[in-house]
Scaffold this motif. Structure first.
Motif, PDB file in Angstrom:
ATOM      1  N   SER A 150       0.845  -1.184   0.000  1.00 42.66           N
ATOM      2  CA  SER A 150       0.000   0.000   0.000  1.00 42.66           C
ATOM      3  C   SER A 150       0.886   1.242   0.000  1.00 42.66           C
ATOM      4  CB  SER A 150      -0.892   0.022   1.247  1.00 42.66           C
ATOM      5  OG  SER A 150      -1.512   1.287   1.409  1.00 42.66           O
ATOM      6  N   THR A 151       0.409   2.275  -0.671  1.00 42.73           N
ATOM      7  CA  THR A 151       1.070   3.580  -0.599  1.00 42.73           C
ATOM      8  C   THR A 151       0.128   4.586   0.063  1.00 42.73           C
ATOM      9  OG1 THR A 151       0.315   4.097  -2.844  1.00 42.73           O
ATOM     10  CG2 THR A 151       2.526   3.166  -2.597  1.00 42.73           C
ATOM     11  N   GLY A 152      -0.765   4.079   0.920  1.00 47.30           N
ATOM     12  CA  GLY A 152      -1.723   4.928   1.616  1.00 47.30           C
ATOM     13  C   GLY A 152      -3.148   4.689   1.189  1.00 47.30           C
ATOM     14  N   HIS A 169      -6.439  -1.013   8.893  1.00 45.58           N
ATOM     15  CA  HIS A 169      -6.313   0.347   9.431  1.00 45.58           C
ATOM     16  C   HIS A 169      -4.984   0.976   9.013  1.00 45.58           C
ATOM     17  CE1 HIS A 169      -9.939   0.371  11.781  1.00 45.58           C
ATOM     18  NE2 HIS A 169      -9.590  -0.681  12.483  1.00 45.58           N
ATOM     19  N   THR A 170      -3.921   0.177   9.031  1.00 51.14           N
ATOM     20  CA  THR A 170      -2.595   0.710   8.719  1.00 51.14           C
ATOM     21  C   THR A 170      -2.466   1.087   7.255  1.00 51.14           C
ATOM     22  OG1 THR A 170      -1.588  -0.616  10.481  1.00 51.14           O
ATOM     23  CG2 THR A 170      -0.123   0.233   8.770  1.00 51.14           C
ATOM     24  N   ILE A 171      -2.853   0.179   6.368  1.00 52.13           N
ATOM     25  CA  ILE A 171      -2.654   0.450   4.939  1.00 52.13           C
ATOM     26  C   ILE A 171      -3.560   1.582   4.444  1.00 52.13           C
ATOM     27  CG2 ILE A 171      -1.839  -1.884   4.468  1.00 52.13           C
ATOM     28  CD1 ILE A 171      -4.531  -2.598   3.354  1.00 52.13           C
ATOM     29  N   LYS A 172      -4.650   1.838   5.155  1.00 51.45           N
ATOM     30  CA  LYS A 172      -5.514   2.970   4.802  1.00 51.45           C
ATOM     31  C   LYS A 172      -5.005   4.287   5.377  1.00 51.45           C
ATOM     32  CE  LYS A 172      -9.999   2.365   5.062  1.00 51.45           C
ATOM     33  NZ  LYS A 172     -11.316   1.987   5.623  1.00 51.45           N
ATOM     34  N   GLY A 173      -3.952   4.208   6.197  1.00 56.59           N
ATOM     35  CA  GLY A 173      -3.399   5.412   6.790  1.00 56.59           C
ATOM     36  C   GLY A 173      -4.178   5.928   7.976  1.00 56.59           C
ATOM     37  N   GLU A 174      -5.048   5.104   8.532  1.00 56.02           N
ATOM     38  CA  GLU A 174      -5.903   5.542   9.642  1.00 56.02           C
ATOM     39  C   GLU A 174      -5.148   5.590  10.966  1.00 56.02           C
ATOM     40  OE1 GLU A 174     -10.149   3.876   7.820  1.00 56.02           O
ATOM     41  OE2 GLU A 174      -9.133   2.754   9.424  1.00 56.02           O
ATOM     42  N   GLN A 179       7.713   4.579   5.251  1.00 51.19           N
ATOM     43  CA  GLN A 179       8.476   5.048   4.089  1.00 51.19           C
ATOM     44  C   GLN A 179       7.572   5.285   2.886  1.00 51.19           C
ATOM     45  OE1 GLN A 179      11.956   2.686   3.152  1.00 51.19           O
ATOM     46  NE2 GLN A 179      13.199   4.007   4.445  1.00 51.19           N
ATOM     47  N   GLY A 180       6.290   5.491   3.160  1.00 48.48           N
ATOM     48  CA  GLY A 180       5.355   5.745   2.078  1.00 48.48           C
ATOM     49  C   GLY A 180       4.860   4.498   1.399  1.00 48.48           C
ATOM     50  N   THR A 181       5.512   3.368   1.671  1.00 48.95           N
ATOM     51  CA  THR A 181       5.120   2.088   1.080  1.00 48.95           C
ATOM     52  C   THR A 181       5.122   1.034   2.178  1.00 48.95           C
ATOM     53  OG1 THR A 181       6.117   2.679  -1.042  1.00 48.95           O
ATOM     54  CG2 THR A 181       5.635   0.355  -0.671  1.00 48.95           C
ATOM     55  N   GLU A 185      15.270 -16.391   7.663  1.00 48.43           N
ATOM     56  CA  GLU A 185      14.529 -16.091   6.432  1.00 48.43           C
ATOM     57  C   GLU A 185      13.446 -17.141   6.241  1.00 48.43           C
ATOM     58  OE1 GLU A 185      15.213 -15.944   1.607  1.00 48.43           O
ATOM     59  OE2 GLU A 185      16.808 -15.154   2.910  1.00 48.43           O
ATOM     60  N   ILE A 186      12.239 -16.671   5.950  1.00 52.79           N
ATOM     61  CA  ILE A 186      11.072 -17.547   5.852  1.00 52.79           C
ATOM     62  C   ILE A 186      10.453 -17.438   4.468  1.00 52.79           C
ATOM     63  CG2 ILE A 186       8.760 -18.017   6.783  1.00 52.79           C
ATOM     64  CD1 ILE A 186       9.766 -16.648   9.404  1.00 52.79           C
ATOM     65  N   GLN A 187      10.217 -18.580   3.837  1.00 52.66           N
ATOM     66  CA  GLN A 187       9.406 -18.623   2.619  1.00 52.66           C
ATOM     67  C   GLN A 187       7.959 -18.716   3.070  1.00 52.66           C
ATOM     68  OE1 GLN A 187       9.566 -22.220   0.188  1.00 52.66           O
ATOM     69  NE2 GLN A 187       9.449 -20.966  -1.669  1.00 52.66           N
ATOM     70  N   ILE A 188       7.177 -17.699   2.767  1.00 52.24           N
ATOM     71  CA  ILE A 188       5.813 -17.599   3.301  1.00 52.24           C
ATOM     72  C   ILE A 188       4.863 -18.480   2.513  1.00 52.24           C
ATOM     73  CG2 ILE A 188       3.866 -16.010   3.659  1.00 52.24           C
ATOM     74  CD1 ILE A 188       5.948 -13.782   4.079  1.00 52.24           C
ATOM     75  N   SER A 189       4.032 -19.212   3.245  1.00 48.97           N
ATOM     76  CA  SER A 189       2.977 -20.007   2.611  1.00 48.97           C
ATOM     77  C   SER A 189       1.599 -19.433   2.888  1.00 48.97           C
ATOM     78  CB  SER A 189       3.025 -21.462   3.107  1.00 48.97           C
ATOM     79  OG  SER A 189       2.709 -21.540   4.493  1.00 48.97           O
ATOM     80  N   HIS A 190       1.411 -18.809   4.072  1.00 53.32           N
ATOM     81  CA  HIS A 190       0.110 -18.270   4.457  1.00 53.32           C
ATOM     82  C   HIS A 190       0.285 -16.989   5.256  1.00 53.32           C
ATOM     83  CE1 HIS A 190      -0.726 -22.570   3.822  1.00 53.32           C
ATOM     84  NE2 HIS A 190      -1.981 -22.213   3.549  1.00 53.32           N
ATOM     85  N   CYS A 191      -0.689 -16.105   5.135  1.00 59.80           N
ATOM     86  CA  CYS A 191      -0.733 -14.922   5.985  1.00 59.80           C
ATOM     87  C   CYS A 191      -2.182 -14.509   6.189  1.00 59.80           C
ATOM     88  CB  CYS A 191       0.052 -13.765   5.366  1.00 59.80           C
ATOM     89  SG  CYS A 191       0.229 -12.344   6.502  1.00 59.80           S
ATOM     90  N   GLY A 192      -2.576 -14.337   7.445  1.00 63.48           N
ATOM     91  CA  GLY A 192      -3.920 -13.905   7.759  1.00 63.48           C
ATOM     92  C   GLY A 192      -4.076 -12.404   7.565  1.00 63.48           C
ATOM     93  N   ILE A 193      -5.330 -11.978   7.454  1.00 63.01           N
ATOM     94  CA  ILE A 193      -5.653 -10.560   7.357  1.00 63.01           C
ATOM     95  C   ILE A 193      -6.322 -10.132   8.647  1.00 63.01           C
ATOM     96  CG2 ILE A 193      -6.984  -8.797   6.137  1.00 63.01           C
ATOM     97  CD1 ILE A 193      -6.817 -10.544   3.641  1.00 63.01           C
ATOM     98  N   CYS A 194      -5.758  -9.120   9.292  1.00 64.46           N
ATOM     99  CA  CYS A 194      -6.249  -8.601  10.567  1.00 64.46           C
ATOM    100  C   CYS A 194      -6.758  -7.180  10.357  1.00 64.46           C
ATOM    101  CB  CYS A 194      -5.109  -8.624  11.589  1.00 64.46           C
ATOM    102  SG  CYS A 194      -5.554  -8.031  13.228  1.00 64.46           S
ATOM    103  N   ALA A 195      -7.682  -6.753  11.202  1.00 62.30           N
ATOM    104  CA  ALA A 195      -8.217  -5.392  11.091  1.00 62.30           C
ATOM    105  C   ALA A 195      -7.109  -4.347  11.185  1.00 62.30           C
ATOM    106  CB  ALA A 195      -9.266  -5.156  12.168  1.00 62.30           C
ATOM    107  N   SER A 196      -6.078  -4.627  11.994  1.00 61.38           N
ATOM    108  CA  SER A 196      -4.994  -3.651  12.130  1.00 61.38           C
ATOM    109  C   SER A 196      -4.202  -3.510  10.826  1.00 61.38           C
ATOM    110  CB  SER A 196      -4.069  -4.034  13.284  1.00 61.38           C
ATOM    111  OG  SER A 196      -3.564  -5.340  13.121  1.00 61.38           O
ATOM    112  N   ASP A 197      -4.139  -4.580  10.022  1.00 58.95           N
ATOM    113  CA  ASP A 197      -3.526  -4.448   8.691  1.00 58.95           C
ATOM    114  C   ASP A 197      -4.283  -3.421   7.866  1.00 58.95           C
ATOM    115  OD1 ASP A 197      -1.596  -6.536   9.055  1.00 58.95           O
ATOM    116  OD2 ASP A 197      -3.164  -8.011   8.677  1.00 58.95           O
TER     117      ASP A 197
END
Length: 361
Positions: A13-15, A49-54, A60-62, A35-47
């Protein structure tokens, strides 16, 4: 100092809530890193809120969000060679680093450390070498590098998709229940049956609480709440039901909020000398009558995440007592559709993205 020999590809996200494909070189693999090769990642409300800039500007803008990360170890620093083997299935939660020496870290409360580093949209603070500092990027990607002290082995009994929400929703609800002694001598109430609340109901049941009360704003989740472990259901918009439940819970977890949430009414559910724990973060300051606390010796407190000790205990407890999140999986290539589904409140009860990597136990 970045490692140009390695490139991670993710959704950033850039905002805006609309994510874009974005790649980056991670910081160099240090002696304490994994170092981890990712297989899964959950989506949380805090994700979200953060990517929306709330919750403030992006570091760093990204930002690559995601802090319910599951994957396999593909590289590790020399200090982690005895702890992790290549191919180990592991998870990462919301905290990527802390000082480990302050009074909070030594008490297992590293989430309160002044030098804590969140897993994304933050900067590393502990390293003495300035070249080892850098921005954290999260799990909406195919890989990540994290200090190994904040990487957790996943029990074989728990699938990778189910393990992802345990890293945040699981630990955030397990830790306060354990800390405040949920068990046979406690009647436990859970307000809000969603991503956090559906986990809290299961923990309370597994702790063998005297009574497990699910409190929701409608009857839509009554049957599901009972499947999750509730022994009683209260509709918070039914005044008679709320009146009957008044003063009946020694421990109440508030896992969600709405624009019309009446916190004084919620406190009325707590028994004299009982405890109300706030987990959800309201968009505005809440209003409370202090007399409702003073007159009945009610403890009002809050809880942020689970520390390292709590996460390890939680994973073992979940494996032993068959506590699992209810999830819907979607490919990470459809990250924007997955984010929209989570924002719209459709999942029962968490969305977990997968990269297509197969690494089940």
């Amino acid at each position: 100092m970045t490692d140009s020999s390695v490139t991670f590809h993710g959704w950033a996200s850039t905002g805006s809530v609309q994510l874009q494909p974005w790649s980056y070189h991670p910081r160099a693999l240090g002696p304490r890193d994994v170092e981890i090769q990712i297989s899964h990642c959950g989506i949380c409300a805090s994700d979200i809120h953060t990517i929306k800039g709330e919750w403030g500007p992006l570091v760093q803008g990204t930002c690559i969000a995601g802090h319910e990360i599951i994957g396999t170890v593909v590289a590790r620093g020399v200090d982690q060679a005895e702890k992790f083997a290549i191919g180990d299935r592991v998870g990462v939660g919301a905290i990527a680093e802390s000082c480990q020496t302050c009074e909070y870290c030594t008490r297992g409360l590293d989430q309160q450390c002044a030098q804590r580093t969140f897993s994304f949209n933050d900067t590393y603070k502990v390293e003495q070498d300035e070249h080892r500092r850098g921005v954290t990027y999260g799990g909406f990607a195919d890989g990540v590098r994290v200090p190994g002290d904040f990487v957790y082995k996943i029990p074989d009994a728990i699938s990778s998709a189910e393990a992802a929400p345990l890293m945040c929703a699981g630990s955030t609800t397990y830790a306060p229940l354990a800390h405040h002694g949920a068990g046979p001598d406690k009647r436990v109430g859970i307000y809000g049956i969603g991503g956090l609340g559906h986990m809290a109901l299961q923990w309370a049941r597994a702790f063998q609480a005297k009574e497990v009360v699910a409190i929701s704003t409608s009857d839509d989740k009554r049957d599901e709440a009972k499947q999750l472990g509730a022994t009683r259901f209260v509709n918070s918009r039914d005044k008679d039901s709320m009146k009957q439940a008044s003063g009946s819970m020694e421990l109440l977890l508030v896992t969600s909020f709405g624009p019309d949430t009446d916190y004084n009414e919620l406190l009325s559910l707590v028994a004299n000398n009982g405890t109300c724990v706030l987990l959800a973060v309201p968009e505005k300051d809440i209003s409370l009558s202090v007399s409702s606390l003073l007159g009945r010796h009610i403890n009002l407190t809050a809880w942020l995440l689970g520390g390292r000790t709590a996460i390890r205990q939680m994973l073992d407890f979940a494996a032993k007592h068959n506590v699992r999140p209810w999830i819907e999986t979607m490919p990470m290539s459809d990250a924007n559709a997955a984010i929209k589904k989570a924002m719209d409140g459709f999942p029962r009860y968490r969305v977990v993205m997968h990269t297509g990597v197969v690494e089940e136990p």
